[in-house]
Design an enzyme around this catalytic site. Sequence first.
Site, mmCIF file in Angstrom:
data_model
loop_
_atom_site.group_PDB
_atom_site.id
_atom_site.type_symbol
_atom_site.label_atom_id
_atom_site.label_comp_id
_atom_site.label_asym_id
_atom_site.label_seq_id
_atom_site.Cartn_x
_atom_site.Cartn_y
_atom_site.Cartn_z
ATOM 1 N N ASP A 23 0.806 -1.366 -0.038
ATOM 2 C CA ASP A 23 0.041 -0.099 -0.063
ATOM 3 C C ASP A 23 0.787 1.353 -0.116
ATOM 4 O OD1 ASP A 23 -2.046 -1.687 0.050
ATOM 5 O OD2 ASP A 23 -2.717 -1.192 2.115
ATOM 6 N N ALA A 24 1.849 1.467 0.901
ATOM 7 C CA ALA A 24 2.700 2.454 1.072
ATOM 8 C C ALA A 24 3.459 2.799 -0.256
ATOM 9 C CB ALA A 24 3.740 2.140 2.098
ATOM 10 N N GLU A 70 -22.886 -5.268 -8.600
ATOM 11 C CA GLU A 70 -23.380 -4.651 -7.244
ATOM 12 C C GLU A 70 -22.285 -4.184 -6.480
ATOM 13 O OE1 GLU A 70 -26.415 -5.803 -6.287
ATOM 14 O OE2 GLU A 70 -26.514 -6.127 -4.257
ATOM 15 N N LYS A 78 -28.988 -18.658 -12.683
ATOM 16 C CA LYS A 78 -29.183 -18.053 -14.020
ATOM 17 C C LYS A 78 -28.992 -19.140 -15.290
ATOM 18 C CE LYS A 78 -27.693 -13.688 -12.611
ATOM 19 N NZ LYS A 78 -26.725 -12.511 -12.327
ATOM 20 N N LEU A 134 -35.304 -10.008 -9.127
ATOM 21 C CA LEU A 134 -35.237 -11.361 -9.285
ATOM 22 C C LEU A 134 -36.427 -12.219 -8.398
ATOM 23 C CD1 LEU A 134 -31.315 -12.103 -8.422
ATOM 24 C CD2 LEU A 134 -32.454 -12.424 -10.666
ATOM 25 N N CYS A 175 -22.479 -8.316 40.417
ATOM 26 C CA CYS A 175 -23.421 -8.529 41.478
ATOM 27 C C CYS A 175 -22.268 -8.716 42.615
ATOM 28 C CB CYS A 175 -24.337 -9.774 41.618
ATOM 29 S SG CYS A 175 -24.779 -10.574 42.921
ATOM 30 N N LYS A 222 -25.511 -13.999 -4.328
ATOM 31 C CA LYS A 222 -26.522 -12.853 -4.253
ATOM 32 C C LYS A 222 -25.934 -11.952 -3.289
ATOM 33 C CE LYS A 222 -31.310 -11.622 -4.385
ATOM 34 N NZ LYS A 222 -31.054 -10.160 -3.622
#
Length: 693
Positions: free
Chosen positions: A48-49, A191, A308, A98, A444, A133
């Site tokens: 990442d760096a 999605e 599908k 769907l 308690c 899904k």
Amino acid sequence: MQPSLFDGGGSGNAPDAADWRVRAAWLIAELNRHNYAYYALDNPSIPDADYDRLFGELQTLEQLHPELNTPDSPTQRVGTAPLPQFDQITHSIPMLSLGNGFGDADIVEFDRRVRDGLDTHTETEIDYAVELKFDGLAINLRYEDGVLVQAATRGDGSTGENVTSNIRTIRAIPLRLHSDNPPKVLDVRGEVLMFKADFARLNERQRSAELKEFANPRNAAAGSLRQLDSRITAQRTLRFFAYGIGILDGAEMPPSHSALLDWYKTLGLPVCKERAVVKGAQGMLGFFGEVGTKRGKLPYEIDGVVYKVNRLQQQQMLGFVSRAPRFALAHKFPAEEATTQVLDIEVQVGRTGAITPVARLAPVFVGGATVTNATLHNEDEVRRKDIQIGDTVIVRRAGDVIPEVVSYVAERRSATAQPFVMPTLCPICGSEIVRLEDEAIARCSGGWVKCPAQRKGGLQHFASRRAMDVEGLGDQLIDQLVDRGIITTAADLYKLGIVKLAALDRMADKSAQNVVAALEKSKSTTLGRFIYALGIRHVGEATAKELASHFGDIDAVIQASEEQLLEVADIGPVVAKSILAFFSDQLNVELVEQLRAAGVYWAANLPAETKSKFLSGKTFVLTGTLPTLSRDEAAALIEAAGGKVAGSVSKKTSYVVAGAEAGSKLTKAEELNVSILDEDGLRTLLESDHDKN
Ligand code: IVH
């Protein structure tokens, strides 16, 4: 990696415009390549760096030379000024929903409908593309000549909202397709979702900024995507999986759904790898079962699988009914979240006295079971989530996890809602409830002596499978025994007779006999199990085992000082203090005595005739200084396991245990080919028998 233009060095001459342009183009290609590897291939190519460094360099370049700016530069993902509102976009091809199926019969029926529709009553089974899904939001991405030009939410299926500037901030979505010859127009459907880890991080940030937390990843994804200020979206990590197509112009449509997704992958679009092509209803149900078992381990949330018909030609033949295709079906898991009403908030008292607020709920079916109670964890949690009596709440029950209240539904709070008040006295025994300053849990103060709830909890723990393993001594039986005053401590369990037990509710002679036999059997245990069964706070199974192997004897544990306890692997100050506190209570020491007197035993205090044979017949010689054990301690451990300790080495010696500065005994052992152990080796040998005694 190439050095940055800003790294200095080099010839010292300012690079000319061509250099900037080349460098910027290289940086864009490089950053896009890393994005692709990370998001589409799920195979990060740089740390990442390093990515951030390249990104920073490109940003600086583009600021210095605005003419370099291109729409597919990764720097364009930082968001733009807020919009007054989202524009409406009419989908060229409607975005459908769907049909749902829940049980096996629904799937068999779906397959039958498909066959009927295709008029193929032959033996050949239909190929289905099966996938997940995703629990996110449907989106349409329009690429023109390979460039992302527009993104729209599903909306009502015909018209959605233009969220292009928000979508552009999502690194998983390519701003330009990987193709030298992209289609003129391509509508990619899929999605947008938030991964669980990113959701947790976001909520942590919200919490520390004292902002409202999101109830679940789906809400977080929706909230992030529907920001008018795309700079906020840019700070949220959203993901995308492609699963469908709208308009395609200027390229040939692939022959099947699976081929479409393969093509998407080559274009640099993320496609979920959890997919397959299967045959018939059996194939679909098989996939559903497989996904069900790995659901919890997936890094994102799903609410089912989607089937599908694979061949696009067959899809076309089947067509649509109302707003859903006849060629596809969502097979849903039972919902893990449901809304219901909080009838009351009560507190439960655990075996350590911990007070847990529990919401009593109007019964609701969630996660495949009817739920009437859900934990609220502790007082702070109730305040943080602001759950009140009378609220409508979202309840979550995932897998075997204890049901919990996620959040209340603000729009449905009534004026009569009552905030929770933490009681000051234990509802079971009336002792004061105390909460130490640095602890989230209130307790308690009655202890097991005064508080029947703690007594019951302690006895349940004592009898549980991983502790003394008393089969048939269930929670309800313990409740009756305590409520009727028949038993007070665990030692009393061993005084129970068949007659007394058989007189209890739901008990017969046979079950009473079984419990007595199980109690008898439980007497033969291990020191680790015994320590665990005592229910000392912070002493779980692993710590109990450590204590057992370190001290080898319960009296040594009882007498151990804080320093000695701290020498045990994995024991820190909190656990050490807890053990000290437990045994500083004379009642607990007496309980240990009573249990031993009742006949509970383990290897080290076995009656001679039943002593473990594990090291019997083996002779040990100790020499030199061991790192942590004194000679007496080592000898005690060996003897407890049945071995003998001798003073000199001979051919009959089984092992020589040698420490620092071992002398002639070690030399002799080497000469006679006797096995030599160091302290670790001795411990390993002793522990090798743990499972057996
Ligand atoms: S296909 C023509 N595939 O489910 C079929 N939808 O109820 C259109 N969804 O709005 C959808 N995962 O948000 C399809 N693998 C998947 C999906 C999926 C999730 C959502 C989508 C859609 C809803 C339909």
